[in-house]
Design a protein around this motif. Structure first.
Motif, PDB file in Angstrom:
ATOM      1  N   ILE A 180       0.858  -1.194   0.000  1.00 32.71           N
ATOM      2  CA  ILE A 180       0.000   0.000   0.000  1.00 32.71           C
ATOM      3  C   ILE A 180       0.890   1.239   0.000  1.00 32.71           C
ATOM      4  O   ILE A 180       1.813   1.341   0.806  1.00 32.71           O
ATOM      5  CB  ILE A 180      -0.918   0.025   1.239  1.00 32.71           C
ATOM      6  N   ALA A 181       0.634   2.183  -0.891  1.00 34.69           N
ATOM      7  CA  ALA A 181       1.431   3.409  -0.956  1.00 34.69           C
ATOM      8  C   ALA A 181       1.270   4.205   0.337  1.00 34.69           C
ATOM      9  O   ALA A 181       0.179   4.222   0.924  1.00 34.69           O
ATOM     10  CB  ALA A 181       1.008   4.252  -2.150  1.00 34.69           C
ATOM     11  N   PRO A 182       2.331   4.878   0.821  1.00 33.86           N
ATOM     12  CA  PRO A 182       2.271   5.607   2.097  1.00 33.86           C
ATOM     13  C   PRO A 182       1.135   6.616   2.190  1.00 33.86           C
ATOM     14  O   PRO A 182       0.558   6.811   3.259  1.00 33.86           O
ATOM     15  CB  PRO A 182       3.630   6.308   2.166  1.00 33.86           C
ATOM     16  N   GLU A 183       0.802   7.262   1.065  1.00 30.53           N
ATOM     17  CA  GLU A 183      -0.276   8.263   1.098  1.00 30.53           C
ATOM     18  C   GLU A 183      -1.641   7.634   1.293  1.00 30.53           C
ATOM     19  O   GLU A 183      -2.620   8.320   1.615  1.00 30.53           O
ATOM     20  CB  GLU A 183      -0.268   9.120  -0.176  1.00 30.53           C
ATOM     21  N   GLN A 184      -1.734   6.306   1.116  1.00 29.58           N
ATOM     22  CA  GLN A 184      -2.991   5.590   1.310  1.00 29.58           C
ATOM     23  C   GLN A 184      -3.088   4.951   2.697  1.00 29.58           C
ATOM     24  O   GLN A 184      -4.162   4.533   3.111  1.00 29.58           O
ATOM     25  CB  GLN A 184      -3.134   4.491   0.242  1.00 29.58           C
ATOM     26  N   VAL A 185      -1.969   4.884   3.406  1.00 28.69           N
ATOM     27  CA  VAL A 185      -1.942   4.216   4.714  1.00 28.69           C
ATOM     28  C   VAL A 185      -2.305   5.208   5.819  1.00 28.69           C
ATOM     29  O   VAL A 185      -1.761   6.310   5.872  1.00 28.69           O
ATOM     30  CB  VAL A 185      -0.534   3.630   4.993  1.00 28.69           C
ATOM     31  N   PRO A 186      -3.240   4.852   6.733  1.00 30.70           N
ATOM     32  CA  PRO A 186      -3.605   5.750   7.830  1.00 30.70           C
ATOM     33  C   PRO A 186      -2.390   6.144   8.666  1.00 30.70           C
ATOM     34  O   PRO A 186      -1.458   5.357   8.839  1.00 30.70           O
ATOM     35  CB  PRO A 186      -4.602   4.927   8.656  1.00 30.70           C
ATOM     36  N   ALA A 187      -2.428   7.373   9.197  1.00 26.73           N
ATOM     37  CA  ALA A 187      -1.295   7.894   9.968  1.00 26.73           C
ATOM     38  C   ALA A 187      -0.946   7.000  11.151  1.00 26.73           C
ATOM     39  O   ALA A 187       0.230   6.848  11.493  1.00 26.73           O
ATOM     40  CB  ALA A 187      -1.604   9.310  10.446  1.00 26.73           C
ATOM     41  N   GLN A 188      -1.946   6.388  11.794  1.00 25.33           N
ATOM     42  CA  GLN A 188      -1.656   5.552  12.968  1.00 25.33           C
ATOM     43  C   GLN A 188      -0.881   4.293  12.607  1.00 25.33           C
ATOM     44  O   GLN A 188      -0.333   3.619  13.477  1.00 25.33           O
ATOM     45  CB  GLN A 188      -2.942   5.171  13.712  1.00 25.33           C
ATOM     46  N   ALA A 233       5.934  15.093   6.197  1.00 22.89           N
ATOM     47  CA  ALA A 233       6.890  13.991   6.257  1.00 22.89           C
ATOM     48  C   ALA A 233       6.693  13.203   7.539  1.00 22.89           C
ATOM     49  O   ALA A 233       6.124  13.693   8.516  1.00 22.89           O
ATOM     50  CB  ALA A 233       8.325  14.521   6.192  1.00 22.89           C
ATOM     51  N   ARG A 234       7.174  11.975   7.504  1.00 23.64           N
ATOM     52  CA  ARG A 234       7.231  11.175   8.717  1.00 23.64           C
ATOM     53  C   ARG A 234       8.292  10.093   8.562  1.00 23.64           C
ATOM     54  O   ARG A 234       8.642   9.705   7.442  1.00 23.64           O
ATOM     55  CB  ARG A 234       5.882  10.562   9.058  1.00 23.64           C
ATOM     56  N   VAL A 235       8.788   9.663   9.696  1.00 22.76           N
ATOM     57  CA  VAL A 235       9.790   8.603   9.741  1.00 22.76           C
ATOM     58  C   VAL A 235       9.223   7.470  10.577  1.00 22.76           C
ATOM     59  O   VAL A 235       8.694   7.709  11.673  1.00 22.76           O
ATOM     60  CB  VAL A 235      11.113   9.115  10.371  1.00 22.76           C
ATOM     61  N   THR A 236       9.305   6.254  10.069  1.00 14.28           N
ATOM     62  CA  THR A 236       8.761   5.127  10.822  1.00 14.28           C
ATOM     63  C   THR A 236       9.525   4.965  12.135  1.00 14.28           C
ATOM     64  O   THR A 236      10.753   4.878  12.153  1.00 14.28           O
ATOM     65  CB  THR A 236       8.867   3.821  10.015  1.00 14.28           C
ATOM     66  N   GLU A 268       4.535  10.931  17.875  1.00 14.11           N
ATOM     67  CA  GLU A 268       4.141  11.890  16.847  1.00 14.11           C
ATOM     68  C   GLU A 268       3.857  11.157  15.541  1.00 14.11           C
ATOM     69  O   GLU A 268       4.443  10.117  15.248  1.00 14.11           O
ATOM     70  CB  GLU A 268       5.232  12.944  16.641  1.00 14.11           C
ATOM     71  N   THR A 269       2.945  11.725  14.753  1.00 11.07           N
ATOM     72  CA  THR A 269       2.609  11.062  13.491  1.00 11.07           C
ATOM     73  C   THR A 269       3.218  11.843  12.326  1.00 11.07           C
ATOM     74  O   THR A 269       4.383  11.701  12.031  1.00 11.07           O
ATOM     75  CB  THR A 269       1.086  10.942  13.331  1.00 11.07           C
ATOM     76  N   VAL A 270       2.435  12.680  11.677  1.00 11.67           N
ATOM     77  CA  VAL A 270       2.902  13.373  10.476  1.00 11.67           C
ATOM     78  C   VAL A 270       3.305  14.803  10.821  1.00 11.67           C
ATOM     79  O   VAL A 270       2.557  15.529  11.470  1.00 11.67           O
ATOM     80  CB  VAL A 270       1.809  13.390   9.388  1.00 11.67           C
TER      81      VAL A 270
END
Length: 308
Positions: A180-188, A233-236, A268-270
């Protein structure tokens, strides 16, 4: 098998089930559809940890009547979801199921009602909705789950088991991004998709990069005069430092600190921001990863106004 399905649909009163209004109250965060995978399959999320809420658990499983109601709601959800599929020869006619096992250890070991309901639901879906699942991704899988899985393993067909993917907490986001592309994955779950009004849509793609262990990683967004730049942006797993600055193109120009470097915690999320440039230059974002593990970075940007 087809005869059994027809008989079951009559017994379960599927046609009447679709019109039942009171099913699923309070369960909106337990099972829900959100976005599509890289091949266009709708993605259904199942968050068992929501049943840590004692009131929700009691309202769902405290007696046989409520358990039956839960199963009817789960089948109703499936039936309604199926009606949004495309059964033309080249259409998308299967789902991706994501099962989130976060905060669920005690639930499966000590809550027999949930264990029984989950097993019954899985068997009903396998027996009466064959080949509707393209992939089944288990995320936030705790240490004890392999033992539990071996207990229920015999109830699944070989073909069904071949679609299962398992990922522990540290690899859940990375595993989801495979499908699943990152833009489609929920922030949580490590992605960029958030609720409410946003600067970006799921149609605007994100870039994925790796931040090496014990290193600094920079990304640059060029801007032109009178340009408004938006980014997120976000970092796993975060546990990195983040900062942003504007560097003008003009010789002798002064660098402007947009965001001071700060430590970003795991909760933190996004991270997102907007910068209005009055001269040509670039926005430079720096991630400082002092941990011994590599990190997955996902980000995107755009110029907000046409004069850019």
């Amino acid at each position: 098998m087809l005869k059994n399905v027809v008989a079951w649909r009559k017994e379960f009163k599927i046609d009447e089930l679709l019109d039942e209004k009171e099913l699923g109250q309070g369960l909106e965060k337990v099972v829900y559809n959100h976005g599509v995978d890289k091949e266009g399959h709708p993605v259904c999320y199942n968050a068992f940890g929501e049943f840590q809420d004692k009131e929700l658990y009691q309202n769902t499983f405290s007696d046989k009547e409520k358990l039956t109601k839960f199963l009817r709601w789960r089948i109703q959800f499936m039936e309604k979801s199926i009606r949004n599929l495309d059964f033309s020869p080249d259409g998308i006619c299967t789902f991706v199921q994501v099962l989130d096992l976060k905060n669920s250890p005690g639930l499966f070991f000590f809550k027999k009602e949930l264990r029984q309901a989950t097993n019954r639901a899985l068997l009903l879906l396998q027996d009466n909705y064959p080949e509707f699942v393209a992939k089944q991704v288990f995320i936030n899988v705790p240490w004890w789950y392999p033992a539990y899985y071996r207990m229920i393993n015999a109830t699944f067909t070989t073909r069904t088991k071949s679609k299962f993917v398992f990922a522990g907490p540290s690899r859940s986001a990375e595993t989801l991004f495979k499908y699943i592309a990152p833009e489609q994955v929920p922030a949580q779950y490590g992605g960029l998709s958030k609720e409410g009004e946003q600067e970006f849509t799921t149609a605007e793609p994100a870039t994925e990069e790796i931040i090496k262990p014990a290193s600094k990683h920079t990304i640059e967004f060029p801007v032109t005069e009178k340009c408004t730049l938006v980014w997120e942006a976000r970092v796993t797993g975060w546990d990195v430092s983040y900062g942003a600055e504007f560097v003008p193109s003009a010789e002798g120009g002064y660098t402007i600190i947009i965001e001071k470097s700060r430590k970003v915690g795991a909760n933190e999320t996004v991270i997102s921001n907007i910068y209005k440039a009055t001269e040509p230059g670039k926005v430079v974002i720096t991630f400082d990863n002092q941990s011994s593990k590599k990190k997955k970075l996902v980000y995107r940007s755009k110029n907000k106004h046409s004069d850019c």
